[in-house]
Design an enzyme around this catalytic site. Structure first.
Site, PDB file in Angstrom:
ATOM      1  CB  CYS A   1      -1.030  -0.032   1.130  1.00 49.27           C
ATOM      2  SG  CYS A   1      -0.382  -0.125   2.801  1.00 49.27           S
ATOM      3  CG  ASN A   2      -0.182   5.145  -0.173  1.00 46.12           C
ATOM      4  OD1 ASN A   2       0.429   5.046  -1.241  1.00 46.12           O
ATOM      5  ND2 ASN A   2      -1.381   5.692  -0.083  1.00 46.12           N
TER       6      ASN A   2
END
Lengths: 172, 142
Positions: free
Chosen positions: A127-128
């Site tokens: 993800c981030n």
């Protein structure tokens, strides 16, 4: 001389056997979960429940994977890269070749995902980056759904992008 | 005098090496999953193999460390540590040759990253310490 070496080898074997026996006994639950790929017994609560590493009950968690290993997996087509971010973030830019499976939609889309990718598929979820826990949460859901080999790329999209590796969508 | 100094030095080496391996083992015993992740980064073992090694290797390190500290079966423990260091060095060298940018996973799991090169250097020192204990034990045996 020969007797001394035999004794040394015997002692070494004894020490190794004791260590292995203690290690297997101490971690039997962890090993069982790792082998079966199942969530630990009694963990029928939603996967979003906080999970500490030093809890009383050891559980299989997705193993972390570094940038270079993810690149190699992708280059050799050995793994399916799964983007755990929402659709907008995926559309704005994602690892080239990644599949979108937003954490928020995972419950409804896991069955479809399982039809496309057999349980033997090696999965890498991202993800981030390090502050983002969606990848870990999604990876736990994938493990619970029957995928025994799930890694998490903790550096996520920011690390991939800053390394200059192929990205699809978004602005450069 | 020389023999006495050598004896003291050998005892210091034995205890320091024991403490290093006890410390390394205990840190991994506390968090076997993180250690499994570090092993997985080497990409040598299959998925379950990472967990298997993470479950057993720290105990071997800790027990060898304890044996060295207490001086009981110290030569056998030193021999095992020699083999372990050899295996660690091969794994680290293979990571360097394959261009893998990984944490060695030697001590603190998930802490500051230790490069493969500095870990290799440290392993050379630890191997030399263990070999010195092995050599000394052999000279003393009849």
């Amino acid at each position: 001389m020969h007797q001394g070496i035999t004794r040394l080898l015997r002692e070494m074997a004894g020490i190794c056997l004791v260590a292995i026996a203690i290690g297997l006994a101490w971690n039997h639950q962890l090993l069982h979960n790792a082998r079966t790929g199942n969530a630990p017994p009694g963990s029928t609560a939603p996967a979003s429940a906080p999970r500490g590493q030093s809890g009383q009950e050891q559980q299989v968690v997705p193993l972390p994977l570094g940038l270079m290993q993810v690149k190699e997996f992708l280059d050799r087509k050995e793994a399916v890269i799964v983007d755990a971010r929402d659709k907008a973030a995926f559309a704005a830019g994602h690892i080239t070749g990644a599949v979108s499976l937003p954490l928020g939609e995972a419950a409804g889309r896991l069955a479809d995902f399982a039809k496309r990718y057999p349980s033997t598929t090696l999965l890498v979820v991202y993800c981030n980056g390090y502050d983002c826990h969606d990848s870990h949460n999604l990876a736990n859901k994938l493990i619970a759904a029957g995928y025994p080999t799930v890694f998490v790329f903790e550096g996520g999209f920011p690390e991939w992008q800053s390394a200059g590796y192929p990205v699809t969508g978004g602005t450069p | 005098m020389t023999t006495t100094a050598g004896k003291y030095l050998s005892t210091i080496v034995r205890i320091v090496l024991g403490l290093v391996f006890l410390y390394a083992g205990v840190l991994k015993i506390i968090d076997p999953t993180a250690f499994a992740g570090n092993i997985a980064a080497y990409r040598i073992l299959p998925y379950f193999g990472n967990y298997l090694v993470a479950a057993t290797l720290p105990w071997l390190e800790a027990i060898c460390g304890l044996l060295l500290i207490f001086g009981w079966r110290a030569r056998s423990a030193a021999a095992i540590i020699c083999i372990l260091n050899g295996v660690f060095m091969i794994a680290l060298a293979s990571a360097v040759l394959r261009g893998l940018d990984i944490d060695c996973g030697c001590f603190q799991q998930g802490g500051d990253k230790t490069s493969a090169w500095s870990a290799l250097g440290r392993d050379v020192v630890l191997l030399a310490m263990a070999l010195s204990l092995l050599g000394r034990g052999r000279r003393r045996s009849p």
